[in-house]
Write a protein that holds these residues in place. Structure first.
Motif, PDB file in Angstrom:
ATOM      1  N   TRP A  15       0.830  -1.190   0.000  1.00 16.64           N
ATOM      2  CA  TRP A  15       0.000   0.000   0.000  1.00 16.64           C
ATOM      3  C   TRP A  15       0.874   1.253   0.000  1.00 16.64           C
ATOM      4  N   THR A  16       0.225   2.367  -0.360  1.00 16.58           N
ATOM      5  CA  THR A  16       0.875   3.669  -0.342  1.00 16.58           C
ATOM      6  C   THR A  16       0.161   4.522   0.695  1.00 16.58           C
ATOM      7  N   ARG A  44       4.423  -4.992  -7.060  1.00 15.28           N
ATOM      8  CA  ARG A  44       3.090  -4.834  -7.662  1.00 15.28           C
ATOM      9  C   ARG A  44       2.982  -5.611  -8.963  1.00 15.28           C
TER      10      ARG A  44
END
Length: 159
Positions: A15-16, A44
């Motif tokens: 996640w970011t 990813r």
């Protein structure tokens, strides 16, 4: 739009954060860490491949495996050169020769010198620790090491 869920067989959760940091959590340990942009892109891409692979039929998976391997194609000129995959780039002959010469050298040492050679010279135990462990004077250990070096100099001069 909500991003697709991470495949269950993928080992990481990616996640970011709102402030733009890239985070990874290892599923098996729960450990979280911040990673750089290149790492998150790679993970990813792997996540995407895992998701695509999970949605394919068994026959498609088999076809992909065969075509990706490059080993079997309809055109023999396009087959991959397997000699590079099979050949081991490491040459162990020098290691074997060194071990054989070392064994021959060990036979020229006394039992006490052999023990000191293995513990102090090979394993890196300090002379002080060796002398404490075997209850002998440190100067005796030092004299044995001097004798080992002298024998080694004469032994390897012959070779």
């Amino acid at each position: 739009m909500r991003p697709p869920k991470t495949p269950t067989d993928f080992d990481y959760v990616l996640w970011t954060t709102e402030d733009g940091r890239y985070m990874v959590r290892v599923k098996s340990t729960g450990e979280e860490t911040e990673v750089d942009k290149e790492t998150i892109r790679f993970l990813r891409a792997e996540e995407h491949r895992a998701r695509d692979y999970a949605t394919k039929s068994d026959s498609d998976k088999l076809q992909d495996a065969v075509s990706l391997s490059g080993l079997y194609t309809d055109d023999p000129s396009k087959e991959m050169d397997t000699s590079k995959m099979i050949a081991d780039p490491t040459d162990f002959t020098q290691d074997i020769i060194t071990a054989a010469v070392e064994q021959e050298f060990l036979t020229s040492l006394t039992l006490a010198q052999r023990k000191i050679y293995i513990e102090v010279i090979k394993k890196g135990v300090t002379q002080k620790d060796y002398s404490k462990t075997y209850s002998i004077c440190e100067s005796v250990v030092s004299r044995h090491i001097q004798a080992i070096r002298k024998k080694a100099k004469n032994f390897f001069k012959k070779i």
